[in-house]
Design an enzyme around this catalytic site. Structure first.
Site, short mmCIF file in Angstrom:
data_model
loop_
_atom_site.label_atom_id
_atom_site.label_comp_id
_atom_site.label_asym_id
_atom_site.label_seq_id
_atom_site.Cartn_x
_atom_site.Cartn_y
_atom_site.Cartn_z
N ARG A 54 0.82 -1.21 0.00
CA ARG A 54 0.00 0.00 0.00
C ARG A 54 0.86 1.27 0.00
O ARG A 54 0.55 2.25 -0.63
CB ARG A 54 -0.93 0.00 1.21
CG ARG A 54 -2.32 -0.46 0.82
CD ARG A 54 -3.29 -0.28 1.92
NE ARG A 54 -2.89 -1.08 3.08
CZ ARG A 54 -3.61 -1.22 4.17
NH1 ARG A 54 -4.76 -0.61 4.26
NH2 ARG A 54 -3.20 -1.96 5.17
N VAL A 139 -2.41 -22.69 8.47
CA VAL A 139 -2.68 -23.38 9.74
C VAL A 139 -1.36 -23.81 10.37
O VAL A 139 -0.57 -24.52 9.75
CB VAL A 139 -3.57 -24.63 9.53
CG1 VAL A 139 -3.88 -25.30 10.87
CG2 VAL A 139 -4.86 -24.27 8.81
N GLY A 141 1.40 -22.29 11.11
CA GLY A 141 2.65 -21.69 10.65
C GLY A 141 3.61 -22.65 9.97
O GLY A 141 3.31 -23.20 8.91
N ASP A 208 -9.56 -16.96 15.12
CA ASP A 208 -8.39 -17.47 14.40
C ASP A 208 -8.36 -19.01 14.44
O ASP A 208 -8.20 -19.67 13.41
CB ASP A 208 -7.12 -16.88 15.05
CG ASP A 208 -5.84 -17.41 14.44
OD1 ASP A 208 -5.45 -16.93 13.37
OD2 ASP A 208 -5.23 -18.32 15.04
N LYS A 212 -8.89 -21.98 11.36
CA LYS A 212 -7.94 -23.09 11.17
C LYS A 212 -8.65 -24.43 11.31
O LYS A 212 -8.37 -25.39 10.57
CB LYS A 212 -6.79 -22.95 12.16
CG LYS A 212 -5.92 -21.73 11.88
CD LYS A 212 -5.00 -21.39 13.04
CE LYS A 212 -4.10 -20.20 12.71
NZ LYS A 212 -3.37 -19.69 13.87
N1 HSE Z 1 -2.44 -14.99 15.79
C1 HSE Z 1 -2.06 -16.35 15.54
C2 HSE Z 1 -1.60 -17.00 16.82
C3 HSE Z 1 -0.97 -16.49 14.53
O1 HSE Z 1 -1.59 -16.38 17.89
O2 HSE Z 1 -1.27 -18.16 16.76
C4 HSE Z 1 -1.45 -16.40 13.14
O3 HSE Z 1 -2.38 -17.40 12.84
#
Ligand code: HSE
Length: 439
Positions: A54, A139, A141, A208, A212
């Site tokens: 951006r 999912v 990381g 979140d 996942k």
């Molecule tokens: N915010 C997420 C966590 C990381 O605390 O695991 C990204 O999915």
């Protein structure tokens, strides 16, 4: 080694990067630092065609000539083979990825919310144009988890996926368990240390983890599961009393994403997908997952039990998963094909939470006099809930009563707790929490 120059030079794979924050910067670094190795592994060089951001003047760490604010033009450019998306959010990302897929560009994305809400549209667009859609980083990381579910376990029948997939909430619950402190002060500490966002809603309210869970369930059960199918409770209501009650029972509290294949007595199969805090035995493998780490426990008919563990967030770990996908997509392009497609053939119905079998732990402060236990037990019987264990500790005028149930429908257990809370002999419902990882 693929030729770099001359008439027989191998055509490079040209990559558009959308977003250049913590993860995007790491993607650029890995692509640059490992360029020669990646070329060898893929059979063609990978080159950045452009980076959409951006505010270009905020990105001094990447080559200036690659920066553009015109993401829409970049994703459909004839000069681009693969689009890597690390912007996050639903809009405008959804439109950009749909345009890219419709234009035949393969997509690598870390966007769990988008996949959980609009996955079917993206898969449809990928199928229509024959493009790849990879999302390992969405999912847990860095943990290789989605490819094992989608590919390595494709010949097995997965029955359950249960995991800690949110590092922020695991950091908070681990700290509450270690210190005995309450939720609010532990969240404050997590924010101070950089483990919680300024607005922690997506993490602490379970959004979140629910995204996942939808992705995990879709892959595990060959069924389209969206965020709307996932029952969700976050950790805001977890108290120091809940943590202490768990500890007293040899358990600890974790925010779990649970995806189960449920078979009714009629033989009808469905999927139950839920995110909520639960007590698990301290001996369970997931109990030893502390701090911001993630871990996912998978059960399959033939493979048995497996656990995947590692870093679920952060620039470099997430970029590792993105690069793994990019290599896979690039290899597919060099081979002239595409990777495994979405598999949603089973189309199992989603089971409502109220029908899902769960177990509860309930701690009560009650009057210590004759007939109290039988009044409480009668409410369980009335709701057809079987008690697995009861422990009572008397004090001067009242007593602490701890009850753990056998499995019953979540609706029956909730009604039981509601009614017990209203009994005149019950002075306080100290802690109510689901119990997982045993029986
Ligand atoms: N915010 C997420 C966590 C990381 O605390 O695991 C990204 O999915």
């Amino acid at each position: 080694m693929p030729g770099k120059e001359g008439p027989n030079a191998v055509k490079p794979i040209r990559v558009a990067l959308l977003g250049c924050g913590t993860v995007g910067t790491e993607v650029v670094r890995l692509l640059t630092d490992q360029a020669d190795d990646l070329t060898q592994r893929i059979g063609a060089p990978v080159e950045l065609a452009g980076i959409a951001v951006r505010r270009p003047n905020k990105h001094r760490e990447v080559p200036e000539h690659l920066l553009t604010t015109d993401a829409a033009a970049l994703v459909t450019s004839a000069d681009v083979d693969v689009v890597v998306e690390v912007i996050g959010g639903i809009d405008p990302t959804r439109g950009l990825l749909l345009d890219a897929l419709r234009a035949g560009k393969s997509v690598v994305t870390a966007n769990k919310a988008l996949l959980a809400e609009h996955g079917p549209d993206l898969f449809e667009a990928a199928d229509a144009s024959g493009a790849d859609l990879y999302f390992e980083a969405a999912v847990a990381g860095a943990i290789p988890l989605l490819r094992p579910l989608r590919e390595s376990l494709a010949g097995d029948r997965i029955t359950r996926v249960m995991g800690i997939v949110n590092g922020t909430t695991n950091f908070i619950l681990s700290a509450m368990d270690a210190t005995g402190a309450g939720y609010a002060e532990t969240l404050e500490e997590a924010s101070r240390l950089g483990y919680a966002e300024a607005d922690p809603t997506a993490d602490v309210d379970g959004f979140d983890a629910a995204s996942k869970a939808a992705i995990l369930a879709s892959l595990a059960f060959h069924t389209r599961v969206t965020a709307a199918d996932v029952y969700r409770e976050g950790i805001r209501a977890v108290s120091a009393a809940d943590i202490a009650a768990a500890r007293g029972l040899g358990r600890t509290v974790k925010l779990l994403a649970i995806c189960e294949r449920v078979t009714a007595p009629s033989g009808q199969e469905s999927v139950a997908v839920r995110v909520h805090p639960a007590m698990i035995p301290r001996t369970h493998p997931l109990a030893s997952v502390n701090g911001a780490f993630n871990a996912v426990f998978v059960e399959a008919d033939a493979a048995g039990e497996m656990m995947f563990y590692g870093q679920g967030a952060g620039g470099a770990p997430t970029a590792s998963a993105v690069l793994g996908d990019l290599v896979a997509v690039a290899r597919n392009q060099v081979a002239g094909g595409r990777g495994p497609r979405e598999s949603a053939y089973a189309a199992l119905p989603a089971q409502p939470m109220g029908h899902t079998p769960t177990r509860y732990h309930i701690s009560l402060d009650v009057a210590d006099k004759a007939g109290v236990l039988s009044q409480v037990a009668a409410v369980f019987a009335e709701h057809d809930v079987s008690i697995a264990a009861v422990r009572q500790e008397g004090r001067v005028e009242d007593a602490s009563l701890v009850i753990v149930t056998h499995a019953a429908t979540d609706a029956a257990l909730r009604s039981t707790v509601d009614k017990i809370g209203g009994l005149p002999v019950v002075r306080d419902v100290v802690s109510v929490m689901r119990v997982e990882g045993e029986e």
